[in-house]
Design an enzyme around this catalytic site. Structure first.
Site, PDB file in Angstrom:
ATOM      1  N   TYR A  15      33.950  39.495  31.554  1.00 55.79           N
ATOM      2  CA  TYR A  15      33.903  39.219  30.110  1.00 55.79           C
ATOM      3  C   TYR A  15      35.185  39.671  29.416  1.00 55.79           C
ATOM      4  CZ  TYR A  15      31.264  43.748  30.080  1.00 55.79           C
ATOM      5  OH  TYR A  15      30.815  45.016  30.262  1.00 55.79           O
ATOM      6  N   LYS A  71      37.498  46.149  28.100  1.00 59.43           N
ATOM      7  CA  LYS A  71      37.956  45.660  29.409  1.00 59.43           C
ATOM      8  C   LYS A  71      39.109  44.665  29.224  1.00 59.43           C
ATOM      9  CE  LYS A  71      34.772  47.654  32.159  1.00 59.43           C
ATOM     10  NZ  LYS A  71      35.108  48.736  33.103  1.00 59.43           N
TER      11      LYS A  71
HETATM   12  P1  NAP Z   1      27.889  54.084  36.449  1.00 58.84           P
HETATM   13  O1  NAP Z   1      27.321  54.643  37.700  1.00 58.84           O
HETATM   14  O2  NAP Z   1      27.167  54.326  35.167  1.00 58.84           O
HETATM   15  O3  NAP Z   1      29.390  54.606  36.345  1.00 58.84           O
HETATM   16  C1  NAP Z   1      30.018  55.037  35.205  1.00 58.84           C
HETATM   17  C2  NAP Z   1      30.707  56.355  35.536  1.00 58.84           C
HETATM   18  O4  NAP Z   1      31.569  56.706  34.447  1.00 58.84           O
HETATM   19  C3  NAP Z   1      29.724  57.514  35.724  1.00 58.84           C
HETATM   20  O5  NAP Z   1      30.061  58.231  36.913  1.00 58.84           O
HETATM   21  C4  NAP Z   1      29.946  58.405  34.507  1.00 58.84           C
HETATM   22  O6  NAP Z   1      29.755  59.766  34.856  1.00 58.84           O
HETATM   23  C5  NAP Z   1      31.407  58.089  34.185  1.00 58.84           C
HETATM   24  N1  NAP Z   1      31.728  58.351  32.783  1.00 58.84           N
HETATM   25  C6  NAP Z   1      31.070  57.870  31.690  1.00 58.84           C
HETATM   26  N2  NAP Z   1      31.651  58.356  30.562  1.00 58.84           N
HETATM   27  C7  NAP Z   1      32.694  59.133  30.976  1.00 58.84           C
HETATM   28  C8  NAP Z   1      33.662  59.916  30.282  1.00 58.84           C
HETATM   29  N3  NAP Z   1      33.695  59.978  28.931  1.00 58.84           N
HETATM   30  N4  NAP Z   1      34.588  60.604  31.011  1.00 58.84           N
HETATM   31  C9  NAP Z   1      34.561  60.544  32.371  1.00 58.84           C
HETATM   32  N5  NAP Z   1      33.673  59.829  33.073  1.00 58.84           N
HETATM   33  C10 NAP Z   1      32.751  59.129  32.373  1.00 58.84           C
HETATM   34  O7  NAP Z   1      28.077  52.505  36.539  1.00 58.84           O
HETATM   35  P2  NAP Z   1      28.712  51.536  37.657  1.00 58.84           P
HETATM   36  O8  NAP Z   1      27.891  50.332  37.630  1.00 58.84           O
HETATM   37  O9  NAP Z   1      28.964  52.258  38.917  1.00 58.84           O
HETATM   38  O10 NAP Z   1      30.127  51.141  36.976  1.00 58.84           O
HETATM   39  C11 NAP Z   1      31.373  51.503  37.533  1.00 58.84           C
HETATM   40  C12 NAP Z   1      32.462  50.605  36.977  1.00 58.84           C
HETATM   41  O11 NAP Z   1      32.249  49.252  37.383  1.00 58.84           O
HETATM   42  C13 NAP Z   1      32.573  50.568  35.463  1.00 58.84           C
HETATM   43  O12 NAP Z   1      33.938  50.489  35.080  1.00 58.84           O
HETATM   44  C14 NAP Z   1      31.858  49.286  35.096  1.00 58.84           C
HETATM   45  O13 NAP Z   1      32.268  48.761  33.851  1.00 58.84           O
HETATM   46  C15 NAP Z   1      32.300  48.398  36.240  1.00 58.84           C
HETATM   47  N6  NAP Z   1      31.443  47.238  36.467  1.00 58.84           N
HETATM   48  C16 NAP Z   1      30.217  47.405  37.029  1.00 58.84           C
HETATM   49  C17 NAP Z   1      29.441  46.296  37.274  1.00 58.84           C
HETATM   50  C18 NAP Z   1      28.088  46.431  37.913  1.00 58.84           C
HETATM   51  O14 NAP Z   1      27.412  45.426  38.026  1.00 58.84           O
HETATM   52  N7  NAP Z   1      27.676  47.599  38.354  1.00 58.84           N
HETATM   53  C19 NAP Z   1      29.895  45.009  36.946  1.00 58.84           C
HETATM   54  C20 NAP Z   1      31.163  44.877  36.369  1.00 58.84           C
HETATM   55  C21 NAP Z   1      31.933  46.003  36.150  1.00 58.84           C
HETATM   56  P3  NAP Z   1      29.259  60.900  33.794  1.00 58.84           P
HETATM   57  O15 NAP Z   1      28.004  60.412  33.180  1.00 58.84           O
HETATM   58  O16 NAP Z   1      29.091  62.096  34.684  1.00 58.84           O
HETATM   59  O17 NAP Z   1      30.385  61.077  32.804  1.00 58.84           O
END
Ligand code: NAP
Length: 275
Positions: free
Chosen positions: A147, A162
């Protein structure tokens, strides 16, 4: 006193490396021979990540850090200097997201997501620059989402952030090419993680709808995203910079009229136009 000798093994920092895709990326890089630093806000996430990563045998430094806060980011990089004396790879993976209509999105919610995704990526990249310049194979990978170049109805904050990260990826790729630092991005399609199940795909109907929009008909696996990061930071990608590698089973292309045909079956009219 002479400074400690840098680690023999290359070192990768993965923000948000204690959970979800970040954890899978950290695990893959550990198996590729990297020592690790993982950083996010919650000590609980980091401790769980360290436990999961232990079988890889990689050294893992975990430091509670809010990437929105420049002082905390600087402290993180100083700890990496003390622990390893080098940095070779930065993966900007930390993110926040929640579904909301744009008109209902509060300024605080907007700032929180922009702060984590866009500020955090810039603050970490900026802090990494001087360290990466000393690496034999330095690179940055930013985790984005399609997106960024489509539209993000229901997640205006994350889509705008993003999009900023994609632009930053290309800009830094050009500015830092002279320093041999390659800067790329990976755009994952839908991959179920505890984070997405809690924040985004909260009902079976929603999951079903998402699956219908993916040409390959399934969610991605965290290891498939980690594989793309592993490739981009390696010598196999030595001439790739400023690129966004999409790993999404074809999702962003859409399914067009394929729904009309059913599951691969020809249209009932046999394809002839109506007479
Ligand atoms: P997730 O497990 O919720 O990962 C997000 C991570 O960011 C968590 O470890 C969180 O840890 C950390 N975080 C959040 N706020 C933060 C802050 N202020 N400072 C430092 N760390 C912070 O979700 P995920 O699905 O694995 O996503 C990982 C990446 O992939 C993201 O960039 C997401 O946008 C991208 N993405 C995911 C998908 C999908 O389908 N899963 C699709 C497209 C893109 P804490 O809570 O400990 O801070």
């Amino acid at each position: 006193m002479a400074p400690p000798r840098p680690s023999e093994r290359p070192v990768a920092l993965v923000t948000g490396g204690g959970t979800g895709l970040g954890l899978a990326i950290a695990g893959r890089l550990a198996r590729d021979g990297y020592d690790l630093a993982i950083a996010s806000r919650s000590a609980e996430h980091l401790e769980a990540g360290v436990r999961e990563l232990a079988p890889t045998g990689a050294r893992t430094l975990a430091l509670a850090t809010d990437v929105r806060d420049v002082a905390q980011v600087e402290r993180l990089f100083a700890r990496i200097d003390d622990e390893y004396g080098r940095l070779d790879v930065l993966v900007n993976n930390a993110a926040g997201n929640f579904p909301v209509r744009a008109e209902e999105l509060s300024p605080n919610g907007w700032r929180a997501v922009l702060g984590i995704v866009l500020d955090g990526t810039f603050f970490c990249s900026r802090a990494a620059f001087g360290r990466l310049r000393r690496s034999p194979n330095p690179s940055i990978v930013n985790i984005v989402a399609a997106y960024a170049w489509l539209a993000g109805p229901g997640t205006a904050h994350s889509a705008a952030a993003k999009a900023g990260v994609v632009s930053l990826t290309r800009t830094l790729a050009v500015e830092w090419a002279v320093h041999r630092i390659r800067v790329n991005a990976v755009s994952p399609g839908p991959v179920r993680t505890p984070g997405t199940d809690r924040q985004l795909w909260t009902s079976p109907e929603l999951v079903e709808r998402i699956l219908r929009g993916i040409p390959m008909g399934r969610f991605g696996r965290p290891e498939e995203i980690a594989e793309a990061v592993s490739f981009l930071v390696s010598d196999r990608a030595s001439y790739i910079t400023g690129e966004v590698l999409t790993v999404d089973g074809g999702q962003w292309l859409g399914r067009g009229l394929m729904e009309f045909f059913g599951e691969g079956s020809p249209p009932s009219s046999g394809g002839s136009p109506p007479s």
